[in-house]
Design an enzyme around this catalytic site. Structure first.
Site, PDB file in Angstrom:
ATOM      1  N   GLU A 223       3.078  11.228   1.636  1.00 35.02           N
ATOM      2  CA  GLU A 223       3.835  10.027   1.267  1.00 35.02           C
ATOM      3  C   GLU A 223       3.488   9.656  -0.172  1.00 35.02           C
ATOM      4  O   GLU A 223       2.912   8.613  -0.445  1.00 35.02           O
ATOM      5  CB  GLU A 223       3.507   8.878   2.235  1.00 35.02           C
TER       6      GLU A 223
ATOM      7  N   GLU B  40       0.049  -0.368  10.479  1.00 32.83           N
ATOM      8  CA  GLU B  40      -0.419   0.129   9.174  1.00 32.83           C
ATOM      9  C   GLU B  40      -0.992  -0.965   8.290  1.00 32.83           C
ATOM     10  O   GLU B  40      -0.484  -2.089   8.250  1.00 32.83           O
ATOM     11  CB  GLU B  40       0.762   0.795   8.465  1.00 32.83           C
TER      12      GLU B  40
END
Length: 277
Positions: free
Chosen positions: A255, A154
């Site tokens: 998220e 990520e």
């Protein structure tokens, strides 16, 4: 039919429903209509949680009828860490955690494991950290492959994580490629977090077009405040349409932080009939 209706969703229970104790969050997600959820590493600094702690987490998900679709390897976000795998002083803890995370994921049918790269640290060269990271990511990718899971890598944003090593999509993709070359397994994938990329000023449409074949998971929040879609600057219908057109068939991870502090109030943008699946 909207692009949003063509995708499936998973709710991140480390940031949403955080007003509740962890073990109550799967049931709260189910009550809101979700059947899938994901987590950051849920045990703080503890890289080898007790059997009782793990059993309690499993029970919370199975009792709620919620699938755990994603799980982080060891991190400690509460203390500003952004992963441990490239940090020499933390590397052994990361390695000890690999079989724990993989076993927990296997027991819950989780098939996506996220490995945060870690911050740059003083007194250690970037080259040394990157070499250590590749070693550890190779171990993690092989362990993930043993249960049929992908390893996610990520990008984070520079404003919130100024010392994090991967702050462009290209940097994360380069690591994905190196891990896949080292293992020959092809199960390392890019975690395309549209919030972090947008905060870094990246062209989201260009990232999707260029790297769709390497995207293993997508996470979202609106910019700049990291709240639910519709509270900021991003055009999610356009972004979802681009993902669909590019052939993305994975889940969208929610998220974000609810704008009014109440998680159950933050899903009006997503009709209830789209939340399950």
């Amino acid at each position: 039919m909207t692009a949003a209706s063509k995708l499936s969703y998973t709710v991140n229970l480390s940031i949403l429903f955080s007003e509740l104790p962890l073990l109550e969050r799967p049931a709260a997600a189910a009550a809101a209509g979700f059947t899938a959820a994901e987590l950051w590493w849920p045990f703080g600094e503890n890289h080898t949680p007790s059997d009782a702690e793990q059993d309690a987490l499993r029970k919370a998900f199975t009792d709620a009828g919620v699938q755990l679709t994603g799980l982080n390897f060891l991190d400690d976000l509460t203390k500003g860490a952004r992963g441990t795998l490239s940090v020499p002083a933390e590397s052994e803890r990361f390695r000890e955690n690999i079989p724990v995370t993989v076993a927990l994921a296997e027991s819950l049918g989780t098939r996506a494991l996220n490995a945060l790269y870690g911050n740059r640290v003083e007194g250690v060269s970037a080259a040394e950290q990157d070499e250590l990271a590749l070693e550890n990511l190779t171990l993690a990718a092989r362990a993930a492959h043993s249960i049929g899971a992908v390893l996610l890598i990520e990008t984070l944003n520079k404003a919130e994580s100024p010392d994090y090593a991967l702050v462009t999509a290209e940097a994360a993709i380069a690591v994905v490629d190196k891990v896949n070359e080292a293992t020959g397994l092809g199960n390392a994938k890019f975690l395309c977090d549209l919030y972090h990329l947008a905060r870094n000023g990246e062209d989201l449409a260009a990232v999707i077009a260029a790297h769709a074949d390497k995207i293993g998971h997508v996470q979202i929040a609106d910019t700049p405040a990291r709240n639910e879609p519709g509270t900021g600057e991003l055009d999610f219908e356009d972004l979802f349409a681009r993902l669909v057109a590019a052939g993305y068939t994975g889940r969208i991870g929610l998220e974000y932080r609810p704008a009014n502090g109440v998680s159950a109030d933050s899903f009006e943008w997503l009709p209830r009939e789209y939340r399950a699946g």
